[in-house]
Scaffold this motif. Sequence first.
Motif, PDB file in Angstrom:
ATOM      1  N   THR A 193       0.846  -1.298   0.118  1.00  0.00           N
ATOM      2  CA  THR A 193       0.080   0.137   0.011  1.00  0.00           C
ATOM      3  C   THR A 193       1.040   1.269  -0.168  1.00  0.00           C
ATOM      4  O   THR A 193       0.571   2.125  -0.713  1.00  0.00           O
ATOM      5  N   GLU A 194       1.893   1.283   0.825  1.00  0.00           N
ATOM      6  CA  GLU A 194       2.836   2.409   0.833  1.00  0.00           C
ATOM      7  C   GLU A 194       3.740   2.665  -0.583  1.00  0.00           C
ATOM      8  O   GLU A 194       3.705   3.448  -0.847  1.00  0.00           O
ATOM      9  N   ALA A 195       3.821   1.598  -1.187  1.00  0.00           N
ATOM     10  CA  ALA A 195       4.489   1.344  -2.644  1.00  0.00           C
ATOM     11  C   ALA A 195       3.552   2.201  -3.353  1.00  0.00           C
ATOM     12  O   ALA A 195       3.784   3.090  -4.365  1.00  0.00           O
ATOM     13  N   PHE A 196       2.367   1.943  -3.422  1.00  0.00           N
ATOM     14  CA  PHE A 196       1.426   2.576  -4.418  1.00  0.00           C
ATOM     15  C   PHE A 196       1.272   4.055  -3.922  1.00  0.00           C
ATOM     16  O   PHE A 196       0.957   4.840  -4.834  1.00  0.00           O
ATOM     17  N   LYS A 197       1.323   4.437  -2.694  1.00  0.00           N
ATOM     18  CA  LYS A 197       1.409   5.857  -2.564  1.00  0.00           C
ATOM     19  C   LYS A 197       2.580   6.642  -3.163  1.00  0.00           C
ATOM     20  O   LYS A 197       2.352   7.801  -3.566  1.00  0.00           O
ATOM     21  N   LEU A 198       3.668   5.959  -3.258  1.00  0.00           N
ATOM     22  CA  LEU A 198       4.793   6.462  -3.975  1.00  0.00           C
ATOM     23  C   LEU A 198       4.480   6.479  -5.551  1.00  0.00           C
ATOM     24  O   LEU A 198       4.946   7.603  -6.252  1.00  0.00           O
ATOM     25  N   ILE A 216       7.892  -3.895 -10.256  1.00  0.00           N
ATOM     26  CA  ILE A 216       8.044  -4.002  -8.766  1.00  0.00           C
ATOM     27  C   ILE A 216       6.682  -4.179  -8.143  1.00  0.00           C
ATOM     28  O   ILE A 216       6.667  -4.961  -7.108  1.00  0.00           O
ATOM     29  N   LEU A 217       5.889  -3.327  -8.599  1.00  0.00           N
ATOM     30  CA  LEU A 217       4.577  -3.671  -7.838  1.00  0.00           C
ATOM     31  C   LEU A 217       3.986  -4.932  -8.353  1.00  0.00           C
ATOM     32  O   LEU A 217       3.377  -5.526  -7.155  1.00  0.00           O
ATOM     33  N   PHE A 218       3.945  -5.440  -9.470  1.00  0.00           N
ATOM     34  CA  PHE A 218       3.597  -6.649  -9.662  1.00  0.00           C
ATOM     35  C   PHE A 218       4.240  -7.788  -8.813  1.00  0.00           C
ATOM     36  O   PHE A 218       3.321  -8.647  -8.286  1.00  0.00           O
ATOM     37  N   ALA A 230      -2.603  -7.862  -9.463  1.00  0.00           N
ATOM     38  CA  ALA A 230      -1.202  -7.550 -10.174  1.00  0.00           C
ATOM     39  C   ALA A 230      -1.991  -7.767 -11.593  1.00  0.00           C
ATOM     40  O   ALA A 230      -1.566  -6.920 -12.584  1.00  0.00           O
ATOM     41  N   ARG A 231      -2.763  -8.498 -11.900  1.00  0.00           N
ATOM     42  CA  ARG A 231      -3.170  -8.917 -13.437  1.00  0.00           C
ATOM     43  C   ARG A 231      -4.259  -7.904 -13.816  1.00  0.00           C
ATOM     44  O   ARG A 231      -3.835  -7.100 -15.053  1.00  0.00           O
TER      45      ARG A 231
END
Length: 511
Positions: A193-198, A216-218, A230-231
């Motif tokens: 979730t924090e990665a998606f904020k970036l 990286i997100l996948f 992810a799909r």
Amino acid sequence: MGSIRRAEAWFVKIACTISVRSNSLDPFLGYFSKHLTPALVYQVVDKLNVPNLGFKFVEFSRHRLHMHHSYFTYNLLLRSLCGSNLHSAAKLVYDWMRCDGLVPHNWLLGFLVSSYALVGRFHVSKEFLLDAQCNNVGINPVVCNDLFNILIRQNKVVDAILLFRELIRLQYRPVTHTVNILMQGLCRAGEVTEAFKLLKDFGSFGCSPDVCTYNILFHGLCRISEVDRARNLLREVCLSREFVPDVVSYTTIISGYCKLSKMQEGALLFDEMVRSGTVPNTFTFNALIDGFGKLGDMASALAMYEKMLDHGCMPDVATFTSLISGYFRVGQVNQAMEMWLKMNKKNINANLYTYSVLVSGLCNSNRLCEARDILRLLSESDIVPQPFVYNPVIDGYCKSGKVDGANKIVAEMEMNRCKPDKLTYTILIIGHCMKGSMPEAIGIFDKMLAVGCTPDEVTVNSLRSFLLKSGMPGEAIRVKEVLGQKFTFGTSSLKKPYLESTSADTPIAVY
């Protein structure tokens, strides 16, 4: 000029001698005040080549002679002090450097930031970076990238994110790769979730996400089993047409489906990948072959193997290990051994897990002699063996009543630089107990304690039960007392059937 250089060389030599032999430079204050210059300080520090002495000489020249020094002197001294793990002294030198109005260039800044972070003094690294940013140094991306990588390896991803946000507030403009490093750290820590904020804030950083960002997100989503999400994200990327997903994008999600045994979804995405013009690689095929093999669908696994060859992808050790494992799972031992021979004919070297799959599968099929032969091949290879490869054969011999044969395998195991583990000792203890060799079982238990291998509840309860049945209550009490004094029971490693707890859980490297 030649005579001046010779005179300076002699002076440097005298200064070095005084520094080495004298506890204090104060008695020579008059001499140095007449002859010492900032340029000569550099020469003295360089020729001394002893960080402590160089530090004392520079400290003397600053405090007693009120001398300012060149960037080269500070650079030399800072690197030598940090290289000798004298970071407290180096921090003082840095402060002197800043007092002289000098700001470290990016090569020195990067060295200092990484050096302090590696020794756990992140707060100093942070101070250096913030100081540089406030002085408009123009921080090279490599400096931040190296620091963030170090922090992530030290499980300090939160510190990395907080520092990044603070630098942004000071008008730092990162490159995409820097943000990707932070996103990868967050995903590995399970903070998707924090990665998606970036990802959402990319525009405010002054840079744009690339295919690596989404890969990286996948991977992060697949790690937490959110493969459908992810799909869907992959579908969004394809529709946006900002860039084309690559083989890593598709393979990551295909592998995610395969690990969840959702082979239909994985196969459909594979077909979509091929239609899009993205060429699959060995990792793509290995993920699918391994997934089908774990479900026992060997027809689909072999069909994928044939497709692999048609696409010009060369099978590797992971390919054959997955196929061999799949055949063992469905009880087709002969086909598994044929695949093993095929692998050898292609001159593909087995790895540790290939041997583990072979040994476990053969033991599960009660083909101990062949498993024994595989162990001999392992001992002749350059692979460092592990106990989980030997344990199935030792277990098989013990269950067959061939305890002496099991003892021989353990001896060979130790000769091959492989120490028995808790499971090895437990198998041997139970094997000797089953045969009525109680003194030998007690001896193995005592050896287990002597080498510092902590037994678990299964080991202890099994041995105590056999001791009580054999009319040896005193030994049973001793076993309990020794463990009560020295050890804490862990989770049992034998609560599942042996082959279920080893062969089924043996990792196969696919992607």
